[in-house]
Design a protein around this motif. Structure first.
Motif, mmCIF file in Angstrom:
data_model
loop_
_atom_site.group_PDB
_atom_site.id
_atom_site.type_symbol
_atom_site.label_atom_id
_atom_site.label_comp_id
_atom_site.label_asym_id
_atom_site.label_seq_id
_atom_site.Cartn_x
_atom_site.Cartn_y
_atom_site.Cartn_z
ATOM 1 N N ARG A 43 15.034 10.964 6.496
ATOM 2 C CA ARG A 43 16.074 10.893 5.453
ATOM 3 C C ARG A 43 16.185 9.474 4.893
ATOM 4 O O ARG A 43 16.346 9.279 3.682
ATOM 5 N N THR A 44 16.102 8.488 5.778
ATOM 6 C CA THR A 44 16.194 7.099 5.340
ATOM 7 C C THR A 44 15.036 6.741 4.422
ATOM 8 O O THR A 44 15.218 6.052 3.405
ATOM 9 N N LEU A 45 13.855 7.214 4.745
ATOM 10 C CA LEU A 45 12.689 6.947 3.908
ATOM 11 C C LEU A 45 12.870 7.549 2.523
ATOM 12 O O LEU A 45 12.538 6.922 1.511
ATOM 13 N N THR A 46 13.431 8.742 2.468
ATOM 14 C CA THR A 46 13.694 9.384 1.178
ATOM 15 C C THR A 46 14.741 8.605 0.393
ATOM 16 O O THR A 46 14.621 8.409 -0.821
ATOM 17 N N ARG A 47 15.765 8.122 1.087
ATOM 18 C CA ARG A 47 16.863 7.416 0.424
ATOM 19 C C ARG A 47 16.446 6.040 -0.079
ATOM 20 O O ARG A 47 16.867 5.608 -1.157
ATOM 21 N N LEU A 48 15.622 5.328 0.679
ATOM 22 C CA LEU A 48 15.277 3.952 0.337
ATOM 23 C C LEU A 48 13.903 3.796 -0.301
ATOM 24 O O LEU A 48 13.581 2.739 -0.837
ATOM 25 N N GLY A 49 13.110 4.848 -0.233
ATOM 26 C CA GLY A 49 11.697 4.744 -0.599
ATOM 27 C C GLY A 49 11.411 4.183 -1.980
ATOM 28 O O GLY A 49 10.506 3.367 -2.147
ATOM 29 N N ARG A 60 16.440 11.377 11.146
ATOM 30 C CA ARG A 60 17.190 10.332 10.449
ATOM 31 C C ARG A 60 16.257 9.402 9.692
ATOM 32 O O ARG A 60 16.544 9.002 8.558
ATOM 33 N N TRP A 61 15.126 9.054 10.307
ATOM 34 C CA TRP A 61 14.184 8.158 9.638
ATOM 35 C C TRP A 61 13.564 8.824 8.412
ATOM 36 O O TRP A 61 13.330 8.157 7.403
ATOM 37 N N HIS A 65 0.802 -1.223 0.000
ATOM 38 C CA HIS A 65 0.000 0.000 0.000
ATOM 39 C C HIS A 65 0.837 1.277 0.000
ATOM 40 O O HIS A 65 0.305 2.366 -0.208
ATOM 41 N N GLY A 66 2.130 1.173 0.258
ATOM 42 C CA GLY A 66 2.975 2.362 0.301
ATOM 43 C C GLY A 66 4.401 2.008 0.676
ATOM 44 O O GLY A 66 4.708 0.864 1.026
ATOM 45 N N VAL A 67 5.262 2.988 0.612
ATOM 46 C CA VAL A 67 6.681 2.781 0.902
ATOM 47 C C VAL A 67 6.881 2.505 2.386
ATOM 48 O O VAL A 67 6.322 3.190 3.239
ATOM 49 N N LEU A 68 7.708 1.506 2.693
ATOM 50 C CA LEU A 68 7.970 1.153 4.087
ATOM 51 C C LEU A 68 9.417 0.719 4.254
ATOM 52 O O LEU A 68 9.949 -0.016 3.427
ATOM 53 N N VAL A 69 10.043 1.177 5.318
ATOM 54 C CA VAL A 69 11.394 0.748 5.686
ATOM 55 C C VAL A 69 11.268 -0.187 6.888
ATOM 56 O O VAL A 69 10.764 0.214 7.937
ATOM 57 N N PRO A 70 11.705 -1.436 6.776
ATOM 58 C CA PRO A 70 11.537 -2.385 7.872
ATOM 59 C C PRO A 70 12.410 -2.029 9.077
ATOM 60 O O PRO A 70 13.536 -1.549 8.934
ATOM 61 N N ALA A 71 11.881 -2.287 10.258
ATOM 62 C CA ALA A 71 12.673 -2.180 11.485
ATOM 63 C C ALA A 71 13.416 -3.495 11.676
ATOM 64 O O ALA A 71 13.154 -4.494 10.999
#
Length: 252
Positions: free
Chosen positions: A126-132, A123-124, A95-101
């Protein structure tokens, strides 16, 4: 100069009483409000500023720090937790971009999670932008025919064995095989923005496994590169498996 992301002021929330929180990951705000059940566990995405937090509320007594540490040696329990974590991330990622914990990111109460989010918010973001807009693939190479890797959940089989070292340790091989392997690794690396070597247990015929972080628009090119390498390598007895796409478990 880019403006730093500061944690938003969060309005008081109504949380389940006496519950710990399993944190599965953070994602784009459009995920907020999503709810689903994974193997009996209710998972939901909560809005926090420009992020959505994917969480599950669980019994505090079952997920104290001591209890979680004790049960890490229970292979059956750990596999279940890993499987639920993976599936929760995959469901949300649809359903959308997600960065796993990290697996078993457990907080004793919701306030502890909010404290962590406040501390890591910039930081999160920025991480979402980088990995999204990127996906994770793993290439496995074998000498001779071999069954596809599998069995244990991905976060135990692959993520737990990821190394930042780019060096692939392989047995002594013929010149033709080495040349084809190197050409395949280079072709994949040229399409990726990051890579990690996977150092798994010794396995018959294993020549190496690498995780690649690939922009979504390069995913089809990666599949084509592996298909081409497989056709060329078949005559030399090489077998390749491409695993993915997945959320960026290794790279987060």
């Amino acid at each position: 100069m880019a403006k730093a992301q500061t944690a938003p002021t969060v309005q008081p929330r109504v949380y389940p009483a006496g519950r710990a929180v399993i944190f599965h990951g953070f994602g784009a705000p459009e995920l907020a409000g999503r709810r689903f059940t994974v193997e009996g566990r209710r998972v939901q995405a909560l809005r926090y500023g420009r992020l959505a937090l994917l969480v599950a509320f669980v019994a505090q007594t079952d997920y104290t720090a001591d209890e979680v540490e004790r049960r890490r040696s229970d292979d059956g329990w750990l596999r279940i937790e890993a499987r639920v974590h993976e599936r929760a991330v995959e469901r949300a990622n649809f359903h959308g971009v997600l960065v796993p914990a990290r697996l078993l990111s457990v907080f004793p109460h919701p306030a502890a999670l909010e404290e962590s989010v406040t501390e890591n918010y910039a930081r999160w973001c920025r991480t979402l932008t980088r990995l999204g807009a990127k996906r994770e693939f793993v290439v496995h190479a074998f000498a001779g025919p071999h069954v596809a890797p599998g069995g244990a959940p991905y976060v135990l089989r692959v993520v737990a064995n990821a190394s930042r070292s780019p060096r692939l340790l392989t047995p002594k091989l013929g010149v033709e095989i080495v040349t084809q392997l190197q050409a395949m690794w280079r072709a994949c690396g040229a399409l990726a923005t990051g890579s990690r070597r996977i150092v798994g247990p010794p396995m018959r015929g294993a020549l190496g496994s690498v995780a690649y972080l690939v922009p979504e628009h390069q995913a089809s090119a990666l599949r084509s590169a592996i298909a081409t390498a497989s056709e060329i390598g078949a005559a030399a007895g090489l077998t390749y498996y491409l695993e993915g796409p997945r959320a960026p478990f290794v790279f987060s």
